[in-house]
Design a protein around this motif. Structure first.
Motif, PDB file in Angstrom:
ATOM      1  N   PHE A  84       3.686   5.070  -0.583  1.00 55.68           N
ATOM      2  CA  PHE A  84       2.732   5.574  -1.572  1.00 55.68           C
ATOM      3  C   PHE A  84       2.654   4.636  -2.780  1.00 55.68           C
ATOM      4  CE2 PHE A  84       2.654   9.366   0.938  1.00 55.68           C
ATOM      5  CZ  PHE A  84       1.397   9.903   0.684  1.00 55.68           C
ATOM      6  N   ALA A  85       3.792   4.105  -3.209  1.00 54.09           N
ATOM      7  CA  ALA A  85       3.788   3.188  -4.348  1.00 54.09           C
ATOM      8  C   ALA A  85       2.984   1.933  -4.041  1.00 54.09           C
ATOM      9  CB  ALA A  85       5.226   2.816  -4.738  1.00 54.09           C
ATOM     10  N   TRP A  86       3.100   1.435  -2.833  1.00 57.60           N
ATOM     11  CA  TRP A  86       2.439   0.186  -2.476  1.00 57.60           C
ATOM     12  C   TRP A  86       0.954   0.349  -2.175  1.00 57.60           C
ATOM     13  CZ3 TRP A  86       5.446  -3.794   0.914  1.00 57.60           C
ATOM     14  CH2 TRP A  86       6.649  -4.125   0.286  1.00 57.60           C
ATOM     15  N   TYR A  87       0.572   1.492  -1.561  1.00 53.12           N
ATOM     16  CA  TYR A  87      -0.781   1.567  -1.004  1.00 53.12           C
ATOM     17  C   TYR A  87      -1.652   2.727  -1.474  1.00 53.12           C
ATOM     18  CZ  TYR A  87       1.369  -1.781   2.147  1.00 53.12           C
ATOM     19  OH  TYR A  87       2.038  -2.863   2.649  1.00 53.12           O
ATOM     20  N   ALA A  88      -1.093   3.806  -1.995  1.00 51.23           N
ATOM     21  CA  ALA A  88      -1.911   4.969  -2.349  1.00 51.23           C
ATOM     22  C   ALA A  88      -2.920   4.651  -3.444  1.00 51.23           C
ATOM     23  CB  ALA A  88      -1.026   6.141  -2.759  1.00 51.23           C
ATOM     24  N   HIS A  89      -2.606   3.702  -4.316  1.00 51.92           N
ATOM     25  CA  HIS A  89      -3.545   3.340  -5.382  1.00 51.92           C
ATOM     26  C   HIS A  89      -4.849   2.779  -4.828  1.00 51.92           C
ATOM     27  CE1 HIS A  89      -2.860  -1.030  -5.082  1.00 51.92           C
ATOM     28  NE2 HIS A  89      -1.628  -0.679  -4.737  1.00 51.92           N
ATOM     29  N   LEU A  90      -4.818   2.271  -3.602  1.00 52.33           N
ATOM     30  CA  LEU A  90      -6.045   1.741  -2.993  1.00 52.33           C
ATOM     31  C   LEU A  90      -7.049   2.847  -2.712  1.00 52.33           C
ATOM     32  CD1 LEU A  90      -4.448  -0.795  -0.502  1.00 52.33           C
ATOM     33  CD2 LEU A  90      -5.513  -1.278  -2.721  1.00 52.33           C
ATOM     34  N   LYS A  91      -6.561   4.061  -2.532  1.00 51.59           N
ATOM     35  CA  LYS A  91      -7.437   5.197  -2.289  1.00 51.59           C
ATOM     36  C   LYS A  91      -7.717   5.963  -3.581  1.00 51.59           C
ATOM     37  CE  LYS A  91      -7.852   9.439   0.395  1.00 51.59           C
ATOM     38  NZ  LYS A  91      -7.271  10.257   1.454  1.00 51.59           N
ATOM     39  N   ASN A  92      -6.679   6.190  -4.374  1.00 51.17           N
ATOM     40  CA  ASN A  92      -6.787   7.105  -5.506  1.00 51.17           C
ATOM     41  C   ASN A  92      -7.092   6.432  -6.836  1.00 51.17           C
ATOM     42  OD1 ASN A  92      -6.089   9.209  -3.790  1.00 51.17           O
ATOM     43  ND2 ASN A  92      -3.928   8.831  -4.093  1.00 51.17           N
ATOM     44  N   LEU A  93      -6.652   5.210  -7.029  1.00 48.91           N
ATOM     45  CA  LEU A  93      -6.756   4.578  -8.346  1.00 48.91           C
ATOM     46  C   LEU A  93      -7.540   3.281  -8.314  1.00 48.91           C
ATOM     47  CD1 LEU A  93      -3.033   5.108  -9.461  1.00 48.91           C
ATOM     48  CD2 LEU A  93      -5.005   6.564  -9.967  1.00 48.91           C
ATOM     49  N   PHE A  94      -8.398   3.119  -7.340  1.00 47.27           N
ATOM     50  CA  PHE A  94      -9.087   1.842  -7.174  1.00 47.27           C
ATOM     51  C   PHE A  94      -9.984   1.512  -8.361  1.00 47.27           C
ATOM     52  CE2 PHE A  94     -11.726  -1.416  -5.176  1.00 47.27           C
ATOM     53  CZ  PHE A  94     -10.733  -2.177  -4.581  1.00 47.27           C
ATOM     54  N   SER A  95     -10.513   2.534  -9.038  1.00 51.26           N
ATOM     55  CA  SER A  95     -11.384   2.279 -10.188  1.00 51.26           C
ATOM     56  C   SER A  95     -10.581   1.934 -11.444  1.00 51.26           C
ATOM     57  CB  SER A  95     -12.272   3.494 -10.460  1.00 51.26           C
ATOM     58  OG  SER A  95     -11.473   4.612 -10.765  1.00 51.26           O
ATOM     59  N   LEU A  96      -9.287   2.164 -11.415  1.00 48.58           N
ATOM     60  CA  LEU A  96      -8.409   1.843 -12.538  1.00 48.58           C
ATOM     61  C   LEU A  96      -8.149   0.337 -12.571  1.00 48.58           C
ATOM     62  CD1 LEU A  96      -6.853   3.790 -14.508  1.00 48.58           C
ATOM     63  CD2 LEU A  96      -4.881   3.484 -13.018  1.00 48.58           C
ATOM     64  N   PRO A  97      -8.013  -0.264 -13.745  1.00 48.51           N
ATOM     65  CA  PRO A  97      -7.635  -1.682 -13.779  1.00 48.51           C
ATOM     66  C   PRO A  97      -6.300  -1.888 -13.033  1.00 48.51           C
ATOM     67  CG  PRO A  97      -8.236  -0.914 -15.973  1.00 48.51           C
ATOM     68  CD  PRO A  97      -8.190   0.294 -15.079  1.00 48.51           C
ATOM     69  N   TRP A  98      -6.106  -3.087 -12.519  1.00 48.74           N
ATOM     70  CA  TRP A  98      -4.930  -3.335 -11.677  1.00 48.74           C
ATOM     71  C   TRP A  98      -3.632  -3.009 -12.393  1.00 48.74           C
ATOM     72  CZ3 TRP A  98      -0.898  -6.404 -12.809  1.00 48.74           C
ATOM     73  CH2 TRP A  98      -1.061  -7.371 -13.797  1.00 48.74           C
ATOM     74  N   PHE A  99      -3.540  -3.250 -13.695  1.00 48.79           N
ATOM     75  CA  PHE A  99      -2.280  -2.999 -14.404  1.00 48.79           C
ATOM     76  C   PHE A  99      -1.992  -1.505 -14.521  1.00 48.79           C
ATOM     77  CE2 PHE A  99      -5.582  -3.896 -17.537  1.00 48.79           C
ATOM     78  CZ  PHE A  99      -5.546  -2.774 -18.355  1.00 48.79           C
ATOM     79  N   GLY A 100      -3.034  -0.691 -14.581  1.00 46.21           N
ATOM     80  CA  GLY A 100      -2.837   0.764 -14.574  1.00 46.21           C
ATOM     81  C   GLY A 100      -2.298   1.227 -13.232  1.00 46.21           C
ATOM     82  N   SER A 128       2.260   2.696  -9.741  1.00 43.06           N
ATOM     83  CA  SER A 128       3.081   2.318  -8.580  1.00 43.06           C
ATOM     84  C   SER A 128       4.543   2.153  -8.975  1.00 43.06           C
ATOM     85  CB  SER A 128       2.563   1.019  -7.965  1.00 43.06           C
ATOM     86  OG  SER A 128       1.293   1.232  -7.392  1.00 43.06           O
ATOM     87  N   TRP A 129       4.791   1.562 -10.137  1.00 46.16           N
ATOM     88  CA  TRP A 129       6.173   1.404 -10.607  1.00 46.16           C
ATOM     89  C   TRP A 129       6.815   2.762 -10.838  1.00 46.16           C
ATOM     90  CZ3 TRP A 129       5.235  -2.875 -14.795  1.00 46.16           C
ATOM     91  CH2 TRP A 129       5.114  -4.109 -14.157  1.00 46.16           C
TER      92      TRP A 129
END
Length: 117
Positions: free
Chosen positions: A25-41, A46-47
């Motif tokens: 989830f830390a590595w990949y869930a942001h691709l689905k849920n947080l894609f509109s967020l800037p990468w640092f967010g 993820s951290w």
């Protein structure tokens, strides 16, 4: 009073499975849920998730190192990672299952054979 004794190998595997759920989830869930967020967010989110992964993974490896060799721990982690990733990618991310997962699994089984031989 009798205490339930669970073999260190079983504890290690269970903890590595749980830590790999957090890791995936830390590595990949942001691709689905947080894609509109800037990468640092997404990195900060993820951290935050990865913190829980490490809180489980580090003691799992310490326990596991009492019964497994370091190469065995590593290959076990890779097998568990794929075992966690397949349901994640199909059920959570909605991607289709294909034969490449089978071929990758068979390759890992060969690696397991040589590490535990």
């Amino acid at each position: 009073m009798h205490y339930l004794h669970i073999h260190s190998g079983v504890v290690t595997v269970c903890m590595l499975i749980l830590s790999n759920v957090f890791m995936t989830f830390a590595w990949y869930a942001h691709l689905k849920n947080l894609f509109s967020l800037p990468w640092f967010g997404a990195a900060l989110a993820s951290w935050g998730i990865a913190f829980f992964e490490y809180m489980i993974q580090v003691p799992a490896n310490r326990i596991g190192y009492t019964v497994f060799t370091l190469p065995q721990l590593k290959i076990m982690q890779e097998v568990i990672a794929l075992g966690v990733f397949i349901p994640f990618v199909t059920l959570y991310m909605g991607k289709p299952l294909n034969l490449n997962f089978l071929w990758a699994s068979l390759c890992l089984l060969g690696a397991v054979y040589f590490m535990f031989k």
